[in-house]
Structure formats: structure tokens, C-alpha cells
Scaffold this motif. Structure first.
Motif, PDB file in Angstrom:
ATOM      1  N   GLY A 133       0.712  -1.208  -0.386  1.00 24.25           N
ATOM      2  CA  GLY A 133      -0.161   0.096  -0.330  1.00 24.25           C
ATOM      3  C   GLY A 133       0.801   1.407  -0.428  1.00 24.25           C
ATOM      4  N   ASP A 134       1.963   1.412   0.527  1.00 21.54           N
ATOM      5  CA  ASP A 134       2.242   2.724   0.845  1.00 21.54           C
ATOM      6  C   ASP A 134       3.361   2.484  -0.172  1.00 21.54           C
ATOM      7  N   GLY A 135       3.346   2.038  -1.426  1.00 21.69           N
ATOM      8  CA  GLY A 135       3.972   2.195  -2.807  1.00 21.69           C
ATOM      9  C   GLY A 135       3.552   3.867  -3.022  1.00 21.69           C
ATOM     10  N   PHE A 136       2.326   3.604  -2.838  1.00 25.00           N
ATOM     11  CA  PHE A 136       1.885   5.268  -3.631  1.00 25.00           C
ATOM     12  C   PHE A 136       2.084   6.005  -2.771  1.00 25.00           C
ATOM     13  N   PRO A 137       2.154   7.485  -3.026  1.00 22.21           N
ATOM     14  CA  PRO A 137       2.604   8.325  -2.463  1.00 22.21           C
ATOM     15  C   PRO A 137       1.447   8.442  -0.545  1.00 22.21           C
ATOM     16  N   GLY A 138       1.216   8.656  -0.036  1.00 20.48           N
ATOM     17  CA  GLY A 138       0.594   8.623   0.927  1.00 20.48           C
ATOM     18  C   GLY A 138      -0.697   7.392   1.906  1.00 20.48           C
ATOM     19  N   GLY A 139       0.212   6.310   1.005  1.00 23.07           N
ATOM     20  CA  GLY A 139      -0.076   5.177   0.913  1.00 23.07           C
ATOM     21  C   GLY A 139       0.171   4.037   2.276  1.00 23.07           C
ATOM     22  N   ASP A 140      -0.627   3.407   2.873  1.00 21.58           N
ATOM     23  CA  ASP A 140      -0.404   2.926   4.426  1.00 21.58           C
ATOM     24  C   ASP A 140       0.393   1.213   4.339  1.00 21.58           C
ATOM     25  N   GLN A 141       1.385   1.221   4.915  1.00 22.76           N
ATOM     26  CA  GLN A 141       2.235  -0.425   5.119  1.00 22.76           C
ATOM     27  C   GLN A 141       1.305  -1.452   5.519  1.00 22.76           C
TER      28      GLN A 141
END
Ligand SMILES: NC(=O)c1ccc[n+]([C@@H]2O[C@H](COP(=O)([O-])OP(=O)(O)OC[C@H]3O[C@@H](n4cnc5c(N)ncnc54)[C@H](O)[C@@H]3O)[C@@H](O)[C@H]2O)c1
Length: 483
Positions: A133-141
Motif C-alpha cells: 500500500g505504501d508504494g503510492f504517495p500517502g499509502g499505508d504499510q
């Protein structure tokens, strides 16, 4: 391989895992193109039987999709074994039904078994992926995406007459492997071959209902199948006008179309003529040119055109002409209508001033191999797919002119470029609008694990084992939202 068709069999349809007579009480006579007589009958399946087959297919598909890939693969491996074991009988049927040379027909069956086995292995080695999920700006691990493949449901497989076994199995095998059920509609001439290949599949103990073979009149079940709400994907190989018709009949379901072609052989002035002549001969005339990827026009540089034409003439006059039972290269076309069509293209070109180099001889539906030189753009044979043994030669002044003519066609299946300068060949190849360009080789579909596609009126979507598996499945995304 002599034929004995004294006893005519009425073949049954394979509906919901049972061999059945159709309730229509009607059968369709199958004509052999070279024996010029009926060789058997197939069932004229009704719309109600189609409905029932599709309903049962949906039920069977749900159970089938729960099996592991290896379990599904085991059925298909067994199918490949059964096809090889029955290859002689199936090849004889292909020969009689569509007039293909016995050796080529047997090769088709063995190639099909190889294709099925490779399909199983490829599917076993397909991997999903996981996304962070954190592969996109602001994404969550804590967000993890799991991407798997899921079946589409019930796939409608429609095959043409010319490779009745191979072009059917190249749809059925990936569809089943990815967890789908299948409704298989063979070409009318090709239906008995279809019955034989499904008999081999039935011997594997395939779960009932998972596949139905619907032989029948195109006018009664063709559009009905294509428009049926229970069909979730269509994989079609056949002519461009049929393909275009299908694409208008369907809404919102994936469609893979492999259609006709007008594959050019572009012969540059520095071509190795030995290679060009051999490739053009194999490409244009095998099975009387009844191949989607046959070379269907030659675009040759003026400077070497005389040499090429005289060498092609010499080779053409050595071709064997006659019966598929003798493995002749030139065999009767699939029916009289097709032969009339090819003859019409030859006549039109000659009236408009083309030079007849050799051929233009006909006996019923047997058209002798024909080479036309000095073909010009106003002639139909420059643009229309003959599906017969006539090859037009168009002389060009430059590579640029060859590319322009190649791309002026509505088709874009394959093309060949012949040059001994690899940079030049590659430069030409990259400008040709076609799914595949062969450099210094003939146009052909195989090897079957290469992507195979047509652009413009030659198709939509991609086949070839891996791509067929992809096209018969979809992504299923599950997102884990961790604490
Ligand atoms: N690109 C490829 O991979 C490829 C391969 C082989 C053949 N072809 C093309 O196929 C053509 C020759 O084959 P053909 O004469 O069997 O083609 P076709 O288009 O006449 O028939 C193909 C299939 O479609 C079925 N069909 C016809 N009308 C239908 C309808 N309304 N609804 C549903 N199904 C329908 C036929 O019964 C047959 O099974 C040539 O144009 C050739 O180039 C293409």
C-alpha cells in the motif's frame, strides 16, 4: 492413407457430458472437399439445447474452479495422451473432412498435444503478486493487495475449418486450465474432427457438464450462442467479416478475435533469394494457401523482381497437385464456392492486365498453383484474402513503397521481410503494421508459446499459450487492511 467412406456415421453431440441425438431430429451432412461426397452427419443442436448446456456449464464450472491447478492439469495431460494415442484416426478425419494432407493433419494433432501440455505447465508456473500500500504517495504499510487470477465463467470457443483440432484446443485448454467451463462450436466442416477430439477429452473422465460440443447450423445457433447472456467470454478464430459481425453482436464481455490476413512478403533488393524463395513457397502454397498466415502478396524490389519471379515459377511448377491422401501440397479447396471466389480474383487481375506467370488451371474445386506478376493496386487480388493458391507479385521501387503498400491493407496479421542487412530488415519490420513480422522467414503461427495477434481487421486481443491463459482469466484483488 486410402479412404473408405462406405459406412456413414451419424455423430452425436456432446451435451452436458453425454453423447446425444439432438431433439431437433435433424442432422447436417458433412461433405469432403476432395472425395466430393458426404462422409458423415452431425447433429443440428437446438437453441433449447444450447440454453441447457450453458446452464449446466455454469454449475459444473463452480465445482471445477475449486479443483487445484494440478488436478485440472491432470485431466488435460490425459487429454494430450489420448490425442496422441488416437492421432492416426483423428488425422484421417481431418484429412477427409477439410482435405488436409494426412501427414500435416497428423502433425496438427501432435502439435495440439504439445500445446495442451505446455498450457498446463505455463499455468502451473503463473504467479500472482502482492502489492504494498505504501508504494503510492500517502499509502499505508498496513494495506497489502493480493492479486490472483480468477476464471471468467463460461467461455465460448469458436473455431475455423482449417485447423479444426489445433485452433479449437488452443482455446479449450487454456479456458479449462484457468477454471472455466466451455461451450465449443466447431466449423461445420470440422465438426467430425471436433467430435473426435472431444471423444478423447471425454475419455479422461472430465466432469459432466463442464464442456459441451454444439454442432449446428450457424443460422440457428451461431448468433444465439454469441448473444447468449450465459456466455462470459468469446474466443473466436475465423474470417474478418464473421469476426466483425461477432463484435457487433456482443456487449460487455471480453472478446478475442483472430481473423483473416493479407500477409506481405517484402523482398528487398539485397535479399538472399534462396531464403526468400523457400519461405515464400512454404508460406504461400502449403495446404493450398488455406492458412490465416499464408503469404498472400509479394512486394518485391524492381531490381530483383525478374529473378525472383522466374525462380518462384520454377518451384511452383514442381509442386505436387492432387489429393490430401497423397500428401499433395495443392489440394482441392474447402468447397466449390471458395474455388469460384479464388477464380474470380484471378480473372479480375487478368482482365486488368496482370501477367499470368503460371497456373490459372482448375478442375472443380482444385485450383492449380497460380502466380500473377505486375499486379497493380486496382486489382482485387492486391487487397483481398483469397484463401487459395494464388499469389500476386507487386513490383516496388523502394523499401518505402513496400512499407506503404503493406500498410495500405485493411489487414495486419503477419509480414515477412527479406534482406541480408539486419539493420535494414529491422527498420522495415518496425514500420509494418502487423502483429508479427518475420525477418528472413515465412509467416506462421507457431511456435505456439509466442504471442500471436492481428492488428486492424486481423484481430483483437492476443493468443499464444501464455496470453490465452491471461485472456481467459481476470485479476482477483483482495486487500488486507492490517491492524
Ligand atoms: N488469425 C487466425 O488465427 C486465423 C486462423 C485460421 C483461420 N483464420 C481465418 O479464418 C477464415 C477461414 O475460416 P472459416 O472459413 O472457417 O471462417 P468463418 O468466419 O466462415 O467461420 C469461422 C467459425 O465461425 C462460425 N460462425 C459463422 N457465423 C457465425 C455466427 N454468426 N455466430 C457464431 N459463429 C459463427 C463458423 O461456423 C465457424 O465455426 C480465413 O479468413 C482465415 O484467415 C484466422
Amino acid at each position: 492413407m486410402a479412404s473408405n467412406v462406405s459406412e456413414l456415421t451419424t455423430y452425436l453431440a456432446y451435451l452436458e457430458g453425454e453423447w446425444k441425438k439432438s431433439s431437433s431430429g435433424e442432422t447436417i451432412a458433412i461433405q469432403s472437399p476432395y472425395l466430393r461426397q458426404t462422409i458423415g452427419y452431425v447433429q443440428a443442436v437446438t437453441q433449447e439445447e444450447v440454453d441447457h448446456a450453458i446452464t449446466e456449464a455454469h454449475k459444473a464450472q463452480k465445482r471445477w474452479a475449486k479443483l487445484s491447478l494440478s488436478e485440472r492439469g491432470a485431466y488435460l495431460e490425459k487429454w494430450a495422451d489420448e490425442l496422441v494415442a488416437g492421432s492416426e484416426e483423428i488425422a484421417k478425419t481431418i484429412m477427409q473432412e477439410v482435405g488436409k494432407g494426412f501427414k500435416d493433419a497428423q502433425k496438427e494433432v501432435v502439435r495440439t498435444a504439445d500445446l495442451i501440455r505446455y498450457t498446463v505447465q505455463d499455468a502451473l508456473h503463473m504467479h500472482g503478486e502482492s502489492l504494498k500500500g505504501d508504494g503510492f504517495p500517502g499509502g499505508d504499510q498496513k494495506k497489502i493487495g493480493i492479486v490472483e487470477s480468477a476464471p471468467l465463467g463460461v467461455v465460448l470457443a469458436i473455431a475455423p475449418f482449417n485447423y479444426p483440432v489445433n485452433l479449437a484446443a488452443s482455446k479449450i485448454a487454456p479456458a479449462l486450465m484457468m477454471g472455466n467451463a466451455v461451450i465449443f462450436k466447431p466449423a461445420t466442416q470440422g465438426s467430425i474432427s471436433g467430435v473426435k477430439m472431444i471423444e478423447a477429452l471425454d475419455k479422461t473422465g472430465l466432469p459432466k457438464g463442464l464442456l459441451s460440443l454444439t454442432t449446428g447450423r450457424g443460422s440457428v445457433i451461431g448468433d444465439y450462442l454469441v448473444e447468449h447472456k450465459g456466455i462470459n467470454m468469446i474466443s473466436f478464430t475465423g474470417g474478418s467479416s464473421t469476426g466483425r459481425h461477432l463484435s457487433k453482436q456482443t456487449t460487455m464481455i471480453p472478446l478475442v478475435l483472430e481473423l483473416g490476413g493479407k500477409d506481405p512478403a517484402i523482398v528487398c533488393e539485397d535479399a538472399d533469394l534462396d531464403v526468400a524463395v523457400k519461405s515464400i513457397m512454404n508460406g504461400a502454397y502449403s495446404y493450398s494457401g488455406q492458412r490465416c498466415t499464408a503469404i498472400k502478396r509479394v512486394l518485391v524490389n524492381d531490381k530483383i523482381a525478374d529473378a525472383l519471379v522466374s525462380r518462384l515459377k520454377a518451384e511452383i511448377e514442381k509442386l505436387t497437385v492432387g489429393s490430401p491422401e497423397k500428401d499433395s501440397t495443392i489440394v482441392p479447396l474447402i468447397d466449390d464456392k471458395s474455388a469460384d471466389f479464388v477464380q474470380g480474383l484471378i480473372d479480375d487481375a487478368l482482365v486488368k492486365g496482370a501477367t499470368l506467370v503460371t497456373g490459372n488451371k482448375r478442375k472443380e474445386n482444385l485450383i492449380y498453383p497460380t502466380l500473377l506478376d505486375n499486379v497493380t493496386e486496382d486489382m482485387d487480388v492486391a487487397w483481398i484474402e483469397p484463401f487459395g493458391p494464388v499469389l500476386p507479385v507487386i513490383r516496388v521501387a523502394s523499401d518505402e513503397e513496400a512499407i506503404e503498400l503493406a500498410n495500405k491493407s485493411e489487414f495486419g496479421l503477419q509480414a515477412s521481410v527479406f534482406s541480408q542487412d539486419i539493420d535494414r530488415a529491422l527498420a522495415v519490420a518496425r514500420q509494418v503494421e502487423a502483429g508479427t513480422v518475420q525477418i528472413n522467414g515465412r509467416t506462421e503461427r507457431g511456435p505456439d508459446h509466442f504471442p500471436f495477434l492481428g492488428v486492424k481487421s486481423s484481430g483483437m486481443g492476443v493468443q499464444g499459450i501464455h496470453h490465452s491463459l491471461l485472456s481467459m482469466s481476470r485479476e482477483r484483488v483482495t486487500v488486507l487492511n492490517l491492524k
